[in-house]
Design a protein around this motif. Structure first.
Motif, mmCIF file in Angstrom:
data_model
loop_
_atom_site.group_PDB
_atom_site.id
_atom_site.type_symbol
_atom_site.label_atom_id
_atom_site.label_comp_id
_atom_site.label_asym_id
_atom_site.label_seq_id
_atom_site.Cartn_x
_atom_site.Cartn_y
_atom_site.Cartn_z
ATOM 1 N N GLN A 8 0.775 -1.351 -0.102
ATOM 2 C CA GLN A 8 -0.135 -0.017 -0.113
ATOM 3 C C GLN A 8 0.936 1.245 0.092
ATOM 4 O O GLN A 8 0.409 2.297 -0.661
ATOM 5 N N LEU A 9 1.964 1.116 0.739
ATOM 6 C CA LEU A 9 2.965 1.994 0.704
ATOM 7 C C LEU A 9 3.881 2.375 -0.463
ATOM 8 O O LEU A 9 3.934 3.507 -0.984
ATOM 9 N N ASN A 57 4.227 6.340 -8.296
ATOM 10 C CA ASN A 57 4.275 7.681 -7.793
ATOM 11 C C ASN A 57 4.617 8.028 -6.516
ATOM 12 O O ASN A 57 4.615 8.910 -6.039
ATOM 13 N N SER A 58 4.887 6.789 -5.648
ATOM 14 C CA SER A 58 4.809 7.036 -4.326
ATOM 15 C C SER A 58 6.187 7.036 -3.824
ATOM 16 O O SER A 58 6.289 7.111 -2.355
ATOM 17 N N LEU A 108 10.752 7.464 0.338
ATOM 18 C CA LEU A 108 12.394 7.468 0.069
ATOM 19 C C LEU A 108 12.814 8.859 0.360
ATOM 20 O O LEU A 108 12.673 9.812 -0.608
ATOM 21 N N PRO A 109 13.702 9.232 1.197
ATOM 22 C CA PRO A 109 14.251 10.590 1.487
ATOM 23 C C PRO A 109 14.825 11.167 0.308
ATOM 24 O O PRO A 109 14.809 12.574 0.140
ATOM 25 N N HIS A 115 8.930 11.634 -13.388
ATOM 26 C CA HIS A 115 10.067 12.423 -13.304
ATOM 27 C C HIS A 115 10.186 12.807 -11.948
ATOM 28 O O HIS A 115 9.409 13.301 -11.005
ATOM 29 N N LEU A 116 11.528 12.548 -11.450
ATOM 30 C CA LEU A 116 12.037 12.552 -9.921
ATOM 31 C C LEU A 116 12.995 13.587 -9.828
ATOM 32 O O LEU A 116 13.565 13.851 -10.846
#
Length: 138
Positions: free
Chosen positions: A19-20, A25-26, A31-32, A47-48
Protein backbone atom coordinates in the motif's frame (compact mmCIF):
# COMPACT_ATOMS: atom_id res chain seq x y z
CA UNK A 1 26.05 -6.34 -17.60
CA UNK A 2 26.30 -5.76 -13.86
CA UNK A 3 23.58 -6.48 -11.31
CA UNK A 4 22.76 -6.32 -7.63
CA UNK A 5 19.98 -7.46 -5.31
CA UNK A 6 19.19 -6.73 -1.70
CA UNK A 7 16.23 -7.39 0.55
CA UNK A 8 14.92 -6.48 3.96
CA UNK A 9 12.39 -8.10 6.26
CA UNK A 10 9.79 -5.69 7.59
CA UNK A 11 7.45 -6.08 10.56
CA UNK A 12 4.35 -5.26 8.52
CA UNK A 13 2.07 -7.32 6.34
CA UNK A 14 2.83 -7.52 2.61
CA UNK A 15 -0.44 -5.66 1.96
CA UNK A 16 0.60 -2.80 4.27
CA UNK A 17 4.01 -2.51 2.62
CA UNK A 18 2.55 -2.66 -0.90
CA UNK A 19 0.00 0.00 0.00
CA UNK A 20 2.90 2.36 0.74
CA UNK A 21 5.30 1.47 -2.08
CA UNK A 22 3.09 -0.08 -4.76
CA UNK A 23 2.19 3.13 -6.53
CA UNK A 24 4.64 4.14 -9.25
CA UNK A 25 4.42 7.73 -7.98
CA UNK A 26 4.92 6.85 -4.28
CA UNK A 27 8.70 7.21 -3.87
CA UNK A 28 8.46 10.56 -2.02
CA UNK A 29 6.20 8.85 0.54
CA UNK A 30 9.04 6.64 1.80
CA UNK A 31 12.35 7.47 0.09
CA UNK A 32 13.99 10.67 1.46
CA UNK A 33 16.39 10.79 -1.53
CA UNK A 34 13.40 11.53 -3.78
CA UNK A 35 11.38 14.48 -2.42
CA UNK A 36 9.23 14.89 -5.54
CA UNK A 37 7.73 12.77 -8.30
CA UNK A 38 5.47 13.76 -11.17
CA UNK A 39 3.78 11.32 -13.53
CA UNK A 40 3.28 11.72 -17.27
CA UNK A 41 2.43 9.49 -20.25
CA UNK A 42 -0.65 8.10 -18.55
CA UNK A 43 1.25 7.23 -15.38
CA UNK A 44 4.00 5.23 -17.11
CA UNK A 45 6.77 7.87 -16.82
CA UNK A 46 7.86 9.44 -13.55
CA UNK A 47 9.97 12.57 -13.32
CA UNK A 48 11.92 12.56 -10.07
CA UNK A 49 14.10 15.16 -8.42
CA UNK A 50 16.70 14.49 -5.77
CA UNK A 51 17.75 17.01 -3.08
CA UNK A 52 20.62 18.24 -5.28
CA UNK A 53 18.12 19.09 -8.03
CA UNK A 54 19.22 16.33 -10.39
CA UNK A 55 16.50 15.05 -12.69
CA UNK A 56 15.77 11.33 -12.93
CA UNK A 57 13.25 10.08 -15.48
CA UNK A 58 12.02 6.50 -15.17
CA UNK A 59 9.59 4.40 -17.18
CA UNK A 60 7.30 1.74 -15.79
CA UNK A 61 8.04 -1.48 -17.69
CA UNK A 62 5.90 -4.03 -15.83
CA UNK A 63 3.37 -3.86 -13.01
CA UNK A 64 1.75 -6.79 -11.20
CA UNK A 65 -0.50 -5.79 -8.32
CA UNK A 66 -1.26 -9.43 -7.43
CA UNK A 67 2.43 -10.35 -7.20
CA UNK A 68 3.16 -6.96 -5.56
CA UNK A 69 5.92 -6.16 -8.01
CA UNK A 70 6.89 -3.56 -10.56
CA UNK A 71 9.86 -3.05 -12.88
CA UNK A 72 11.14 0.19 -14.30
CA UNK A 73 13.91 1.49 -16.53
CA UNK A 74 15.86 4.72 -16.32
CA UNK A 75 15.50 7.06 -19.28
CA UNK A 76 17.57 9.92 -17.85
CA UNK A 77 19.71 10.17 -14.71
CA UNK A 78 23.06 11.40 -13.41
CA UNK A 79 24.24 7.79 -12.90
CA UNK A 80 27.16 6.20 -14.79
CA UNK A 81 24.99 3.46 -16.26
CA UNK A 82 22.84 2.55 -19.25
CA UNK A 83 20.41 -0.29 -19.99
CA UNK A 84 19.09 -0.03 -16.42
CA UNK A 85 16.19 -2.24 -15.38
CA UNK A 86 15.12 -2.57 -11.76
CA UNK A 87 12.41 -4.49 -9.91
CA UNK A 88 10.84 -3.77 -6.55
CA UNK A 89 8.89 -6.69 -5.04
CA UNK A 90 7.05 -7.37 -1.80
CA UNK A 91 6.52 -10.97 -0.70
CA UNK A 92 5.17 -12.75 2.35
CA UNK A 93 7.51 -14.40 4.82
CA UNK A 94 6.18 -17.91 5.41
CA UNK A 95 4.79 -18.49 8.88
CA UNK A 96 4.54 -14.82 9.78
CA UNK A 97 2.60 -11.66 9.10
CA UNK A 98 5.78 -9.92 7.95
CA UNK A 99 6.99 -8.92 4.52
CA UNK A 100 10.23 -9.24 2.60
CA UNK A 101 10.99 -6.42 0.20
CA UNK A 102 13.50 -7.13 -2.55
CA UNK A 103 15.04 -4.46 -4.77
CA UNK A 104 17.14 -5.65 -7.67
CA UNK A 105 18.65 -4.12 -10.75
CA UNK A 106 20.79 -4.80 -13.79
CA UNK A 107 22.72 -2.18 -15.69
CA UNK A 108 25.69 -1.53 -17.95
CA UNK A 109 28.43 0.69 -16.53
CA UNK A 110 29.39 3.81 -18.47
CA UNK A 111 32.87 5.17 -17.76
CA UNK A 112 33.25 3.18 -14.53
CA UNK A 113 33.85 -0.44 -13.59
CA UNK A 114 31.14 -3.05 -12.99
CA UNK A 115 32.13 -2.98 -9.32
CA UNK A 116 31.79 0.80 -9.02
CA UNK A 117 28.32 0.98 -10.57
CA UNK A 118 27.20 -2.10 -8.64
CA UNK A 119 28.32 -0.51 -5.36
CA UNK A 120 26.47 2.69 -6.28
CA UNK A 121 23.14 1.00 -6.93
CA UNK A 122 23.52 -1.50 -4.10
CA UNK A 123 24.06 1.43 -1.71
CA UNK A 124 20.95 3.19 -3.06
CA UNK A 125 18.86 0.02 -2.65
CA UNK A 126 20.11 -0.71 0.89
CA UNK A 127 19.56 2.88 2.04
CA UNK A 128 16.15 2.95 0.35
CA UNK A 129 14.96 -0.25 2.02
CA UNK A 130 16.20 0.98 5.40
CA UNK A 131 14.23 4.21 4.85
CA UNK A 132 11.19 2.12 3.94
CA UNK A 133 11.53 0.13 7.16
CA UNK A 134 11.73 3.38 9.16
CA UNK A 135 8.72 4.86 7.36
CA UNK A 136 6.62 1.79 8.18
CA UNK A 137 7.78 1.78 11.82
CA UNK A 138 6.30 5.27 12.32
Amino acid sequence: MAHTTTSIDIAATPAQVWQLIGGFNSLPDWLPYIPSSTLSAGGRIRHLANPAGDVIVEQLEAYDNTARSYSYSILQAPFPASDYLSTLQVSAIAGSQHARVTWSGRFTPVGVSDEEVTQLFHGIYVAGLEALQQALAR
